[in-house]
Design a protein around this motif. Structure first.
Motif, PDB file in Angstrom:
ATOM      1  N   VAL A 127       0.841  -1.195   0.000  1.00 34.19           N
ATOM      2  CA  VAL A 127       0.000   0.000   0.000  1.00 34.19           C
ATOM      3  C   VAL A 127       0.878   1.247   0.000  1.00 34.19           C
ATOM      4  CG1 VAL A 127      -1.641   1.340   1.377  1.00 34.19           C
ATOM      5  CG2 VAL A 127      -2.004  -1.105   1.060  1.00 34.19           C
ATOM      6  N   GLY A 145       1.114   3.819  -3.086  1.00 35.24           N
ATOM      7  CA  GLY A 145       0.708   5.191  -2.789  1.00 35.24           C
ATOM      8  C   GLY A 145       1.811   6.192  -3.090  1.00 35.24           C
ATOM      9  N   ILE A 188      -3.231  -0.776  -4.565  1.00 31.09           N
ATOM     10  CA  ILE A 188      -3.568  -0.262  -3.232  1.00 31.09           C
ATOM     11  C   ILE A 188      -4.824  -0.936  -2.715  1.00 31.09           C
ATOM     12  CG2 ILE A 188      -4.365   1.766  -1.957  1.00 31.09           C
ATOM     13  CD1 ILE A 188      -2.496   3.430  -3.726  1.00 31.09           C
TER      14      ILE A 188
END
Length: 131
Positions: A14, A18, A113
């Protein structure tokens, strides 16, 4: 141990995806600032271009570890398809194999994500039946 490994790889996935998206969003602003400050340079510095590959390596490691320890074959397939999609879009930006919108790279990045978050939340069971 597996549960801890799954949490770490999904969290890294994640964060990596990101940060990759932030990098991609910042690129146009970086080019504008560069063009305004020094009009002689038409391309991004090498270190900025290599960040794409750094994120691809980190996300590959995160996807690999997440798919080893996930309980869902669908999540496993989705993670790998999203990573390959991101790889293709990043390489296409460098080599221009086909014409496409530069914003297309956000689809696999958002997918990574979302899949890592889903895997982190729902696929941490001790048995295969829970996902």
């Amino acid at each position: 141990m597996i549960n801890s490994s799954l949490k770490k790889s999904d969290t890294i996935g994640v964060l990596s995806s990101g940060l990759c998206m932030i990098h991609c969003l910042a690129t146009p602003f970086f080019f504008v600032a560069t063009a305004c400050s020094a009009s002689c340079c038409s391309s991004a510095p090498q270190w900025w271009q290599w960040i794409d590959y750094f994120f691809l390596i980190i996300s590959f490691i995160a996807v690999r570890h997440s798919t080893i320890s996930t309980n869902s074959k669908l999540i496993e397939l989705g993670l790998w398809l999203s990573w390959v999609g991101l790889l293709v879009f990043v390489l296409n930006a460098k080599f221009l194999w086909f014409s496409m919108s530069p914003n297309m790279k956000f689809i696999p990045a958002f997918s990574l994500i979302g899949l890592h978050l889903y895997n982190l939340r729902y696929c941490q069971c001790k048995t295969k039946e829970c996902c």
